[in-house]
Motif scaffolding. Structure first.
Motif, mmCIF file in Angstrom:
data_model
loop_
_atom_site.group_PDB
_atom_site.id
_atom_site.type_symbol
_atom_site.label_atom_id
_atom_site.label_comp_id
_atom_site.label_asym_id
_atom_site.label_seq_id
_atom_site.Cartn_x
_atom_site.Cartn_y
_atom_site.Cartn_z
ATOM 1 N N THR A 15 0.848 -1.160 -0.240
ATOM 2 C CA THR A 15 0.120 0.025 -0.080
ATOM 3 C C THR A 15 0.676 1.255 -0.042
ATOM 4 O O THR A 15 0.573 2.231 -0.819
ATOM 5 C CB THR A 15 -0.856 0.038 1.249
ATOM 6 O OG1 THR A 15 -1.862 -1.224 1.073
ATOM 7 C CG2 THR A 15 -1.705 1.133 1.112
ATOM 8 N N THR A 16 2.030 1.301 0.797
ATOM 9 C CA THR A 16 2.745 2.262 0.930
ATOM 10 C C THR A 16 3.342 2.639 -0.465
ATOM 11 O O THR A 16 3.358 3.797 -1.026
ATOM 12 C CB THR A 16 3.946 2.153 2.142
ATOM 13 O OG1 THR A 16 3.533 1.855 3.276
ATOM 14 C CG2 THR A 16 5.097 3.127 1.658
ATOM 15 N N VAL A 19 0.380 3.635 -3.029
ATOM 16 C CA VAL A 19 -0.008 5.156 -2.644
ATOM 17 C C VAL A 19 0.843 6.406 -3.164
ATOM 18 O O VAL A 19 0.478 7.228 -3.477
ATOM 19 C CB VAL A 19 -0.527 5.324 -1.372
ATOM 20 C CG1 VAL A 19 -0.634 6.652 -0.686
ATOM 21 C CG2 VAL A 19 -1.872 4.527 -0.889
ATOM 22 N N PHE A 33 -6.666 4.792 -9.075
ATOM 23 C CA PHE A 33 -6.376 4.042 -8.091
ATOM 24 C C PHE A 33 -7.099 2.843 -7.766
ATOM 25 O O PHE A 33 -8.453 3.279 -7.353
ATOM 26 C CB PHE A 33 -5.767 4.696 -6.912
ATOM 27 C CG PHE A 33 -5.046 3.926 -5.838
ATOM 28 C CD1 PHE A 33 -3.701 4.088 -5.737
ATOM 29 C CD2 PHE A 33 -5.598 3.095 -4.812
ATOM 30 C CE1 PHE A 33 -2.757 3.149 -4.962
ATOM 31 C CE2 PHE A 33 -4.982 2.286 -3.885
ATOM 32 C CZ PHE A 33 -3.371 2.436 -3.917
ATOM 33 N N ASP A 35 -7.936 -0.331 -5.081
ATOM 34 C CA ASP A 35 -7.538 -1.079 -3.853
ATOM 35 C C ASP A 35 -8.473 -2.228 -3.922
ATOM 36 O O ASP A 35 -9.736 -2.640 -3.759
ATOM 37 C CB ASP A 35 -7.910 -0.437 -2.653
ATOM 38 C CG ASP A 35 -7.271 -1.102 -1.342
ATOM 39 O OD1 ASP A 35 -6.847 -2.305 -1.465
ATOM 40 O OD2 ASP A 35 -7.319 -0.459 -0.320
ATOM 41 N N ALA A 43 -5.766 1.613 1.467
ATOM 42 C CA ALA A 43 -5.199 2.522 0.920
ATOM 43 C C ALA A 43 -5.896 3.957 1.130
ATOM 44 O O ALA A 43 -5.364 5.194 1.176
ATOM 45 C CB ALA A 43 -5.269 2.327 -0.728
ATOM 46 N N HIS A 44 -7.079 3.910 1.490
ATOM 47 C CA HIS A 44 -8.252 5.194 1.692
ATOM 48 C C HIS A 44 -7.633 5.888 2.904
ATOM 49 O O HIS A 44 -7.769 6.946 2.978
ATOM 50 C CB HIS A 44 -9.599 4.733 1.736
ATOM 51 C CG HIS A 44 -9.738 4.183 3.113
ATOM 52 N ND1 HIS A 44 -9.762 2.800 3.015
ATOM 53 C CD2 HIS A 44 -10.481 4.064 4.054
ATOM 54 C CE1 HIS A 44 -10.086 2.061 3.981
ATOM 55 N NE2 HIS A 44 -10.386 2.988 4.674
ATOM 56 N N HIS A 135 -12.337 1.135 -4.412
ATOM 57 C CA HIS A 135 -11.971 0.112 -3.403
ATOM 58 C C HIS A 135 -13.138 -0.866 -3.279
ATOM 59 O O HIS A 135 -14.234 -0.227 -3.465
ATOM 60 C CB HIS A 135 -11.269 0.380 -2.189
ATOM 61 C CG HIS A 135 -12.326 0.960 -1.243
ATOM 62 N ND1 HIS A 135 -11.516 1.512 -0.057
ATOM 63 C CD2 HIS A 135 -13.565 1.313 -1.141
ATOM 64 C CE1 HIS A 135 -12.540 2.230 0.946
ATOM 65 N NE2 HIS A 135 -13.690 2.141 0.037
ATOM 66 N N ASP A 165 -3.690 -2.006 -5.866
ATOM 67 C CA ASP A 165 -3.151 -2.624 -4.759
ATOM 68 C C ASP A 165 -3.681 -3.978 -4.438
ATOM 69 O O ASP A 165 -4.646 -4.075 -4.368
ATOM 70 C CB ASP A 165 -3.636 -1.492 -3.580
ATOM 71 C CG ASP A 165 -2.593 -1.787 -2.338
ATOM 72 O OD1 ASP A 165 -1.721 -2.873 -2.233
ATOM 73 O OD2 ASP A 165 -3.009 -0.927 -1.360
ATOM 74 N N THR A 258 1.668 9.841 4.676
ATOM 75 C CA THR A 258 2.318 9.075 3.490
ATOM 76 C C THR A 258 3.826 9.210 3.743
ATOM 77 O O THR A 258 4.386 10.034 4.477
ATOM 78 C CB THR A 258 2.108 9.586 1.879
ATOM 79 O OG1 THR A 258 2.508 10.967 2.012
ATOM 80 C CG2 THR A 258 0.322 9.751 1.983
ATOM 81 N N SER B 199 -4.466 1.419 9.745
ATOM 82 C CA SER B 199 -4.634 -0.050 9.140
ATOM 83 C C SER B 199 -4.715 -1.132 10.050
ATOM 84 O O SER B 199 -5.874 -2.140 10.018
ATOM 85 C CB SER B 199 -3.531 -0.418 8.103
ATOM 86 O OG SER B 199 -2.873 0.695 7.482
#
Lengths: 282, 290
Positions: A15-16, A19, A33, A35, A43-44, A135, A165, A258, B199
């Protein structure tokens, strides 16, 4: 171009990477994008999209017309998933086992079966600045994610760079996510766990004839990235980017920020990553 | 016999590292790894394989090109895009897309479709320094992970029964879907490993909904808690509200990946504060299951 980010092992930084790549390409490359980790979409948290639309995704399961059914047992006999059972004068349907293949409806000699939709989750879509976003969220207790992943991928906007993702692992949800991708970016970490699962995920992408590249995340942690690089050179997979281990990145992640928030200079490196992917393809 | 399954929702929170340490401390347990498509526990337990069993998940369609007349009846019947029409009109099967529904076999008027048992993985029974260990490997790009999870759990329970062992300790997989559901049914305790990130918390909420859905008792621990003390407090409050016991809070420690590189359970790699906390976590967990 459709670019999937996968890993085998969970928590390596899929995800990192997905994104921050999407963000780094802004504003000049429009990104869509997707997910596809519908079991645990995350990701959101980092893209913070405004979700404008939500649609339910259904899977089809059989419904028996009792007026027509003669309880011949044909449907239970042909169902490869044991999702139907006929006992005397009733037909039992087990929705959790049903793959929605429609075989029972097609093969019922009395035309006594129709299909009805049951909800398995939702697809939510919207935008985060210039990035369009979608997503899926699998409903709790639902076992089968591939139909929902297919629904997320239907949102795909062909005019944009599509970044997918993917979920962790190497089985059906991952295959469903990778299907139709032009490139698979594999994110790994330099530990025996990361390498072991990278080998599996790289094998899956290879079997699907999808060109591959590797990002080594948290490099210099553990034993260093020597074994990962050895594997990549043996397999002819280019190592396209290295992200050093940095506690600042982990802490930023824990705040929902991020990598680019924590280390703005990394923007150029993500742009170069994308250029390398494009070059690999040409 | 009691069963503990270690799960997380989110991947990479530390399930396997903790399971290996628990394995080193749990005397007389049967160990199992049900993360069948990306298993890692064997990298810390170094099993000596005693038995191997071929796992056949489902049958897949194979079309005999000589018999196929190219009538095309099967094409609209397949909902998984697994049938490919060649230039000559004859149909072949994309094995990776085939979900084994067998409908093409039934609709083919000339009997050109055969159903072949498909090897989708291998199940292993091994011995380790810490007790018997059941694990598996699903072939790359295979389905039926849930069925293989069930097979691994059955085998582990059977060994526990035969050898009179009181505990089966299971390393689970990420997510909330089919393999996770298969790993939860009938278990005594779901041990959720989370981390203090958005997460980690979100995924723990979803996995907790799943354990509640199946009425399975849950406990949790917060790994890498010091990365974000605020979020850790949030997780603890969340757990208190739902009466989910927090069995431990384990610090972020670069010595953990070192132990993975060395291939040993952390409690045998180090005797620092992190190892102490893992020991305390296991003690709390043992008390919960007793």
């Amino acid at each position: 171009m459709i670019l999937s980010v996968a890993s085998g092992k969970g928590g390596t930084g899929k995800t990192t990477v997905a994104v921050n790549l999407a963000l780094a390409l802004q504003p000049d490359r429009p990104v869509h994008f997707l997910d596809c980790d519908v079991e645990e979409p995350n990701a959101h948290f980092f893209l913070k999209p405004v979700l404008e639309k939500s649609r339910e995704v259904l899977k089809l399961i059989p419904e028996i017309d009792k007026g027509r059914c003669t309880y011949c047992g044909r449907c239970a006999e042909i169902c490869a998933y044991n999702a139907l059972a006929v006992v005397k004068d009733s037909v039992l349907v087990f929705p959790d086992l049903c793959h929605g293949c429609g075989g029972c409806r097609l093969l019922c000699p009395e035309d006594a079966i129709r299909e009805v939709g049951v909800r398995i989750g939702v697809v939510e879509s919207g935008r985060a600045g210039g990035i369009t976003f979608a997503h899926g969220r699998l409903d709790i207790g639902q076992a089968m994610s591939p139909p929902l992943i297919r629904a997320v991928k239907e949102e795909r906007n062909a005019g944009r760079v599509v970044i997918i993702d993917s979920p962790p692992g190497t089985s059906c949800p991952v295959i469903e996510s990778l299907k139709g991708s032009d490139f698979c970016l594999l994110v790994t970490e330099p530990t025996p766990f990361g390498l072991h699962d990278l080998e599996l995920a790289a094998g899956a992408a290879k079997e699907m004839n999808i060109p591959r590249g590797v990002v080594v995340n948290r490099a210099f942690l553990g034993g260093g990235d020597g074994p990962v690089r050895d594997f990549c050179s043996r397999e002819g997979i280019p190592v396209l980017m290295t992200i050093p281990f940095d506690r600042r990145i982990a802490e930023a992640y824990s705040r929902g920020e991020t990598l680019l928030d924590a280390i703005p200079s990394a923007r150029q490196e993500f742009r170069e990553l994308f250029e390398r992917i494009e070059r690999t393809r040409s | 016999m009691k069963q503990i399954v270690v799960i997380s929702g989110k991947g990479g929170t530390g399930k396997t590292v903790l399971t290996a340490s628990f394995a080193a401390m749990a005397e007389g347990a049967v160990l199992a790894d049900v993360d069948v498509d990306a298993s890692n526990l064997h990298l810390l337990l170094h099993p000596e394989i005693r038995e191997q069993h071929i796992f056949r998940g489902s049958r897949k369609a194979v079309i005999d090109a000589e018999k196929c007349t190219g009538c095309g009846l099967c094409l609209p019947a397949c909902r998984f895009d697994a049938l490919i029409e060649g230039r000559d009109g004859k149909v072949s099967v994309d094995a990776m897309s085939c979900e084994g529904c067998e409908i093409c076999y039934h609709v083919c008027p000339v009997g050109a479709v055969a159903l072949e048992p498909h090897v989708s993985g291998t199940l292993y029974v091994s011995s380790t320094a810490y007790g018997p260990f059941v694990h598996a490997r699903l072939g790359v790009a295979e389905s039926n992970s849930g069925k293989l999870v069930t097979e691994v759990r059955k085998k582990a329970a059977q060994i526990a029964e035969q050898e009179g062992r009181g505990l089966v300790l299971v390393d689970g997989s990420p997510g909330i879907g089919c393999p996770v559901i298969a790993s939860l049914t009938g278990t005594d305790l779901a041990f959720i490993v989370t981390e203090p990130t958005p997460s980690g918390l979100h995924d723990m909420e979803r996995i907790f909904e799943l354990t509640s859905h199946f009425k399975i008792r849950a406990a949790c621990c917060i790994n890498k808690f010091d990365l974000n003390p605020e979020n850790t407090a949030r997780v603890e409050a969340w757990c208190r509200e739902r009466s989910v016991p927090v069995a431990g809070t384990i610090p972020f420690d670069p010595a953990v990946p070192e132990s993975v590189v060395r291939g040993v359970p952390f409690v045998e790699h180090s005797s620092n504060a992190t190892a102490d906390e893992i020991r305390k976590t296991w003690a709390a967990l043992s008390e919960l299951i007793a």
